[in-house]
Design an enzyme around this catalytic site. Structure first.
Site, PDB file in Angstrom:
ATOM      1  N   HIS A  53       0.860  -1.186   0.000  1.00 26.87           N
ATOM      2  CA  HIS A  53       0.000   0.000   0.000  1.00 26.87           C
ATOM      3  C   HIS A  53       0.893   1.231   0.000  1.00 26.87           C
ATOM      4  O   HIS A  53       1.583   1.493   0.981  1.00 26.87           O
ATOM      5  CB  HIS A  53      -0.922   0.006   1.223  1.00 26.87           C
ATOM      6  CG  HIS A  53      -1.897  -1.136   1.235  1.00 26.87           C
ATOM      7  ND1 HIS A  53      -3.094  -1.105   0.549  1.00 26.87           N
ATOM      8  CD2 HIS A  53      -1.831  -2.356   1.814  1.00 26.87           C
ATOM      9  CE1 HIS A  53      -3.738  -2.258   0.730  1.00 26.87           C
ATOM     10  NE2 HIS A  53      -2.993  -3.043   1.492  1.00 26.87           N
ATOM     11  N   LEU A  54       0.898   1.965  -1.136  1.00 28.63           N
ATOM     12  CA  LEU A  54       1.746   3.157  -1.246  1.00 28.63           C
ATOM     13  C   LEU A  54       0.996   4.427  -0.851  1.00 28.63           C
ATOM     14  O   LEU A  54       1.597   5.483  -0.697  1.00 28.63           O
ATOM     15  CB  LEU A  54       2.305   3.303  -2.667  1.00 28.63           C
ATOM     16  CG  LEU A  54       3.345   2.261  -3.088  1.00 28.63           C
ATOM     17  CD1 LEU A  54       3.788   2.491  -4.531  1.00 28.63           C
ATOM     18  CD2 LEU A  54       4.551   2.265  -2.166  1.00 28.63           C
ATOM     19  N   ASN A  85      -6.553   0.619  -3.176  1.00 25.93           N
ATOM     20  CA  ASN A  85      -7.442   1.332  -2.242  1.00 25.93           C
ATOM     21  C   ASN A  85      -6.898   2.701  -1.858  1.00 25.93           C
ATOM     22  O   ASN A  85      -6.714   3.026  -0.694  1.00 25.93           O
ATOM     23  CB  ASN A  85      -7.735   0.487  -0.994  1.00 25.93           C
ATOM     24  CG  ASN A  85      -6.488   0.171  -0.181  1.00 25.93           C
ATOM     25  OD1 ASN A  85      -5.369   0.241  -0.686  1.00 25.93           O
ATOM     26  ND2 ASN A  85      -6.675  -0.174   1.075  1.00 25.93           N
ATOM     27  N   HIS A 172      -9.060 -10.447  -1.191  1.00 33.04           N
ATOM     28  CA  HIS A 172      -8.976 -10.262   0.270  1.00 33.04           C
ATOM     29  C   HIS A 172     -10.168 -11.042   0.838  1.00 33.04           C
ATOM     30  O   HIS A 172     -11.307 -10.566   0.772  1.00 33.04           O
ATOM     31  CB  HIS A 172      -9.050  -8.762   0.583  1.00 33.04           C
ATOM     32  CG  HIS A 172      -9.232  -8.422   2.024  1.00 33.04           C
ATOM     33  ND1 HIS A 172      -8.312  -7.679   2.724  1.00 33.04           N
ATOM     34  CD2 HIS A 172     -10.217  -8.705   2.900  1.00 33.04           C
ATOM     35  CE1 HIS A 172      -8.738  -7.524   3.974  1.00 33.04           C
ATOM     36  NE2 HIS A 172      -9.899  -8.129   4.102  1.00 33.04           N
ATOM     37  N   ASN A 276      -5.447  -6.654   9.547  1.00 35.86           N
ATOM     38  CA  ASN A 276      -6.500  -7.405   8.882  1.00 35.86           C
ATOM     39  C   ASN A 276      -5.916  -8.194   7.710  1.00 35.86           C
ATOM     40  O   ASN A 276      -5.361  -7.583   6.808  1.00 35.86           O
ATOM     41  CB  ASN A 276      -7.571  -6.430   8.370  1.00 35.86           C
ATOM     42  CG  ASN A 276      -8.787  -7.152   7.826  1.00 35.86           C
ATOM     43  OD1 ASN A 276      -8.883  -8.377   7.878  1.00 35.86           O
ATOM     44  ND2 ASN A 276      -9.716  -6.390   7.277  1.00 35.86           N
ATOM     45  N   ASP A 303       1.996  -6.890   2.500  1.00 36.53           N
ATOM     46  CA  ASP A 303       0.834  -6.112   2.951  1.00 36.53           C
ATOM     47  C   ASP A 303       1.295  -4.875   3.731  1.00 36.53           C
ATOM     48  O   ASP A 303       0.681  -4.501   4.734  1.00 36.53           O
ATOM     49  CB  ASP A 303      -0.140  -6.962   3.774  1.00 36.53           C
ATOM     50  CG  ASP A 303      -1.511  -6.289   3.928  1.00 36.53           C
ATOM     51  OD1 ASP A 303      -1.741  -5.237   3.298  1.00 36.53           O
ATOM     52  OD2 ASP A 303      -2.339  -6.824   4.688  1.00 36.53           O
TER      53      ASP A 303
HETATM   54 ZN    ZN Z   1      -6.130  -7.184   2.588  1.00 33.95          ZN
END
Ligand code: ZN
Length: 428
Positions: A53-54, A85, A172, A276, A303
């Site tokens: 996630h950047l 996201n 996911h 999560n 992650d």
């Molecule tokens: Zn996830």
């Protein structure tokens, strides 16, 4: 340029000559003046993360393409897949091209945008998968990560759609109704602490359904962050059928358990352990390690989920879920898999470089260190043990569960197509 005295996948020392971004020669005692001393470090093909996630665009206070890829380079990565996201969500050709361009301009490793499966990650309508695949970003991995594509019809359509361009749906797996308000793993510890549980079955039910759907339509499924022993059994069964299913495990799920929520060096109820899917039990950790060793789980993916201090240092129920992971991944894998005798360095290279590049359909990454291959190389010294110091991270965020822990190994240098991005452990 010659990189001297490195042990390729842990073998006997050799030198590597790099010319024009590729590996030109490998052997002992190569002649030449322009040299970098590898000091006996293990040489691995540059690591590839399928799950980063950047945060850019939208949450540049947590991470940017620049800081996230600096963090990746320090962790030995030469390519990352940037999850969709963001804000706006990467659900159109325009947004994935924006991320791809940021990568070309500011990144310290290759950036491959992941496209959203559904518009706005809302699970109602398929996003423009074909347009993202055809865009300059050449998207092949699609995911609503953070959310589950829980509608079986949409999941089926997505799996069917990506077949046309050899894409993959990375799920996911979290049945939303079974995890409404969930705070941590459902089990003995959650019962004692009075926190709403996230039951294993909520993951396993979706994985089972998706394996069946992927087989039914003859498409490719990738399961994100597998966290339970039951999920491992389902994936093992799907693979035994010859179905096209791959899976990842995070470093933290290979090392940490839900006991830490109750008792840890940083006290009870510390949201640093909120993630999560949640940290699970010792039995789950054992099953995940065995599955990664025997190939049931194909790869390690970080992650990497940066969050600013104010989103983590708050009461448990209000805290954001996630941990940073790029700069500690290799050390945690050494601790969990190499020190335990479950994997050698060739096995680590497969699971953290070769296979993730294959799943993402990346042409110039994840290739063995041999003559003719792009010079994407990570030099790693497994002989040292150091205390994790988050203040030294290149990431904008500090939410690591390993602060103060002593972990083995250190990334000495990272080379992206022959160009050093990290030398002597520091960004170039
Ligand atoms: Zn996830």
């Amino acid at each position: 340029m010659i990189i001297r005295n490195v042990r390729i996948l842990g073998a006997e020392p050799a030198d590597i000559r790099v010319e024009g971004g590729a590996i030109a020669e490998i052997g002992p005692g190569l002649a030449g003046d322009d040299t970098i001393d590898g000091a006996g470090a293990v040489a691995l093909p540059g690591l590839v993360d399928l799950h980063t996630h950047l945060r850019e665009p939208g949450r540049e206070d947590a991470e940017t393409v620049q800081t996230g890829t600096q963090s990746a380079a320090r962790g030995g990565y030469t390519a990352v897949h940037a999850m969709a996201n963001t804000s706006p969500v990467a659900d159109t050709a325009g947004v994935v091209e924006q991320v791809w361009r940021l990568g070309r301009e500011f990144a310290h490793c290759d950036v491959h945008p992941v496209g959203a499966v559904t518009v706005g990650l809302e699970g109602r309508q398929l996003a423009e998968l074909g347009a993202m695949a055809d865009s300059a970003a050449r998207v092949r991995v699609f995911s609503d990560d953070g959310k589950c594509v829980d509608d079986a019809v949409l999941m089926r359509r997505a799996l069917e759609y990506v077949k046309a361009f050899d894409g993959v749906i990375a799920q996911h797996a979290q049945e939303p109704r079974l995890t409404s308000g969930a705070q941590m793993n459902e089990g003995v510890v959650s019962g004692r602490l009075g926190l709403t549980g996230w039951p294993a079955v909520a993951e396993e039910a979706i994985i089972a359904r998706d394996c069946l759907l992927a087989a039914h339509v003859g498409s490719r499924l990738h399961v994100c962050h597998v966290s339970t022993a039951g999920s491992v059994e389902i994936i093992r069964w799907a693979k035994s059928k010859g179905w096209n299913v791959t899976a990842e495990v995070t470093p933290h799920h290979l090392l940490l358990t839900d006991d830490l929520v109750e008792e840890s060096p940083v006290g009870a109820y510390n949201p640093i352990y909120k993630v999560n899917p949640p940290l699970r039990t010792h039995a789950d950790v054992e099953a995940l390690r065995a599955a990664l060793a025997d190939g049931t789980i194909d790869i390690v993916a970080t992650d990497h989920a940066p969050h600013p201090v104010e989103d983590k240092e708050t009461e448990w129920s209000a805290a954001a879920m996630g941990m940073v992971g790029l700069e500690t991944a290799l050390s945690v894998v050494q601790e969990a898999m190499v020190e335990t005798g479950l994997l050698d360095w060739a096995g680590v290279a497969q699971r953290m470089s070769v296979v993730p590049a294959r799943i993402g359909r990346l042409a110039g990454q994840g290739q063995p260190i041999e003559v003719g291959a792009p010079a994407n190389i990570t030099l790693y010294d497994p002989s040292v043990r150091t205390k994790v110091d988050p203040s030294a991270f290149a990431s904008k965020s500090r939410n690591t569960p390993y602060e103060g822990m002593t972990l083995p190994g250190r990334v000495v240098a990272t080379f992206l197509r022959g160009r050093p991005t990290v030398l002597e452990g520091k960004l170039v």
